[in-house]
Design an enzyme around this catalytic site. Structure first.
Site, mmCIF file in Angstrom:
data_model
loop_
_atom_site.group_PDB
_atom_site.id
_atom_site.type_symbol
_atom_site.label_atom_id
_atom_site.label_comp_id
_atom_site.label_asym_id
_atom_site.label_seq_id
_atom_site.Cartn_x
_atom_site.Cartn_y
_atom_site.Cartn_z
ATOM 1 N N GLU A 79 6.187 -4.070 7.757
ATOM 2 C CA GLU A 79 4.785 -4.323 7.346
ATOM 3 C C GLU A 79 4.640 -5.698 6.682
ATOM 4 O O GLU A 79 3.554 -6.266 6.664
ATOM 5 C CB GLU A 79 4.300 -3.228 6.376
ATOM 6 C CG GLU A 79 4.083 -1.876 7.045
ATOM 7 C CD GLU A 79 3.680 -0.769 6.069
ATOM 8 O OE1 GLU A 79 3.274 0.302 6.531
ATOM 9 O OE2 GLU A 79 3.781 -0.968 4.827
ATOM 10 N N HIS A 106 0.868 -1.188 0.000
ATOM 11 C CA HIS A 106 0.000 0.000 0.000
ATOM 12 C C HIS A 106 0.897 1.227 0.000
ATOM 13 O O HIS A 106 1.945 1.217 0.657
ATOM 14 C CB HIS A 106 -0.921 0.000 1.223
ATOM 15 C CG HIS A 106 -0.207 0.181 2.535
ATOM 16 N ND1 HIS A 106 -0.342 -0.694 3.586
ATOM 17 C CD2 HIS A 106 0.653 1.141 2.976
ATOM 18 C CE1 HIS A 106 0.401 -0.281 4.600
ATOM 19 N NE2 HIS A 106 1.027 0.816 4.259
HETATM 20 C C1 DHB Z 1 4.479 5.748 2.079
HETATM 21 C C2 DHB Z 1 4.373 4.372 2.307
HETATM 22 C C3 DHB Z 1 3.615 3.884 3.365
HETATM 23 O O1 DHB Z 1 3.498 2.561 3.671
HETATM 24 C C4 DHB Z 1 2.919 4.763 4.184
HETATM 25 O O2 DHB Z 1 2.136 4.236 5.147
HETATM 26 C C5 DHB Z 1 3.033 6.135 3.976
HETATM 27 C C6 DHB Z 1 3.805 6.622 2.922
HETATM 28 C C7 DHB Z 1 5.280 6.262 0.939
HETATM 29 O O3 DHB Z 1 5.998 5.514 0.292
HETATM 30 O O4 DHB Z 1 5.177 7.453 0.627
HETATM 31 FE FE FE Z 2 2.301 2.023 5.448
#
Ligand code: DHB
Ligand code: FE
Length: 290
Positions: A245, A13
């Protein structure tokens, strides 16, 4: 007639992916290869529509905060509102839950000695909405809903101590037992989301590790116990602070047939792409065979 798990879906995500979809930027050069990697998945979702998605994701201090931090939280509500993450809620449908199946899973999994937190009110952030958007696309205005009910299952991977990969893997097996003891003839997908390598803070902000990520995908698909054996320190060192994660993917993998005495799954999709904001994006679809 019992419920069964027909497939697992794995995807990263990234909030910027949701923004690209919401703002009509998916055809920009930067985003084209990323969205191309999900074209198959979107068709596959239409052809293999589940009755319910059990969606493992992490909350980013949206529904929860440092005030209270459940390790594993199951959403038992009839619906979950898209959260305001600072720019207003994403223009995506309300997530309809499945209180009856969610309550059954809570009962079964807690009796299997995993102490879940039961959550009857929970806004859901990009951790949940971006995977749904990637796999389902933007629902049309005249039928503005997700294709099926979703049971949100939030895992703490934000504030240490976080659960180990092995515990997540074992929990997936317990969730499988729970779903398979639900006496309705429905098909359930289990999704593992978040990851792959990324670090959003500190001296190593921007870290990406393609080698680690691809080795993780190999293990996830072919030797999930080896993936479950990876200690926290390896995720953090190799995949960055937010790479942790990835332990959530092991919940979905632990629920599949092959690691519970059944047949090996079919690999329907494997995709890996960098860059997407600060995150390496991985995506896998495994179909159970019976
Ligand atoms: C980004 C990735 C993440 O998993 C998140 O929760 C917030 C930002 C990113 O790559 O910008
Ligand atoms: Fe995240």
């Amino acid at each position: 007639m019992m419920a069964k798990i027909t497939a697992s879906v794995f995807t990263s995500h990234v909030p910027a992916i949701g923004a690209a979809m919401d703002l009509g930027k998916t055809h920009e050069e930067y985003w084209k290869p990323l969205f191309k990697g999900y074209e198959y998945g979107k068709r596959w979702m239409k052809d293999n529509k589940p009755d319910v998605i059990f969606l493992v994701y992490n909350d980013h201090a949206t529904a929860f905060s440092l005030d209270f931090i459940p390790t594993f939280a199951i959403g038992t509500a009839p619906e979950f509102q898209p959260a305001d993450e600072g720019w207003g809620p994403r223009p995506v449908p309300v997530v309809k839950g499945h209180p009856d199946l969610a309550s059954h899973i809570a009962q079964s999994v807690i009796q299997q000695d995993f102490d879940l937190t039961i959550v009857n009110k929970m806004d859901v952030d990009h951790g949940l909405s971006v995977p749904l958007s990637l796999m389902c696309g933007q629902p049309p205005a005249d039928n503005f809903e997700w294709p099926c009910p979703v049971i949100p299952f939030a895992v703490n991977v934000v504030q240490y101590p976080v659960p180990s990969g092995q515990r997540c893997y074992n929990l997936g097996k317990a969730i499988r037992k729970a779903i398979e003891s639900y006496d309705q003839d429905i098909n359930v997908h289990i999704w593992g989301t978040g990851g792959m390598s990324h670090q959003l803070q500190g001296a190593r902000a921007g870290l990406i590790n393609k080698e680690f990520d691809n080795a993780f995908l190999d293990k996830l698909i072919n030797d999930p116990q080896a993936a479950a054996d990876i200690p926290h320190i390896d995720y953090v060192r190799e995949a960055g602070s937010e790479g942790i994660e990835l332990v959530m993917w092991l919940i979905a993998r632990g629920a599949m047939n092959d690691v519970n005495g059944g047949k090996a799954p079919l690999l329907k999709q494997r995709f890996y792409h960098v860059p997407a904001s600060n995150t390496a994006v991985g995506h896998v679809i495994l179909e159970n065979q019976f």
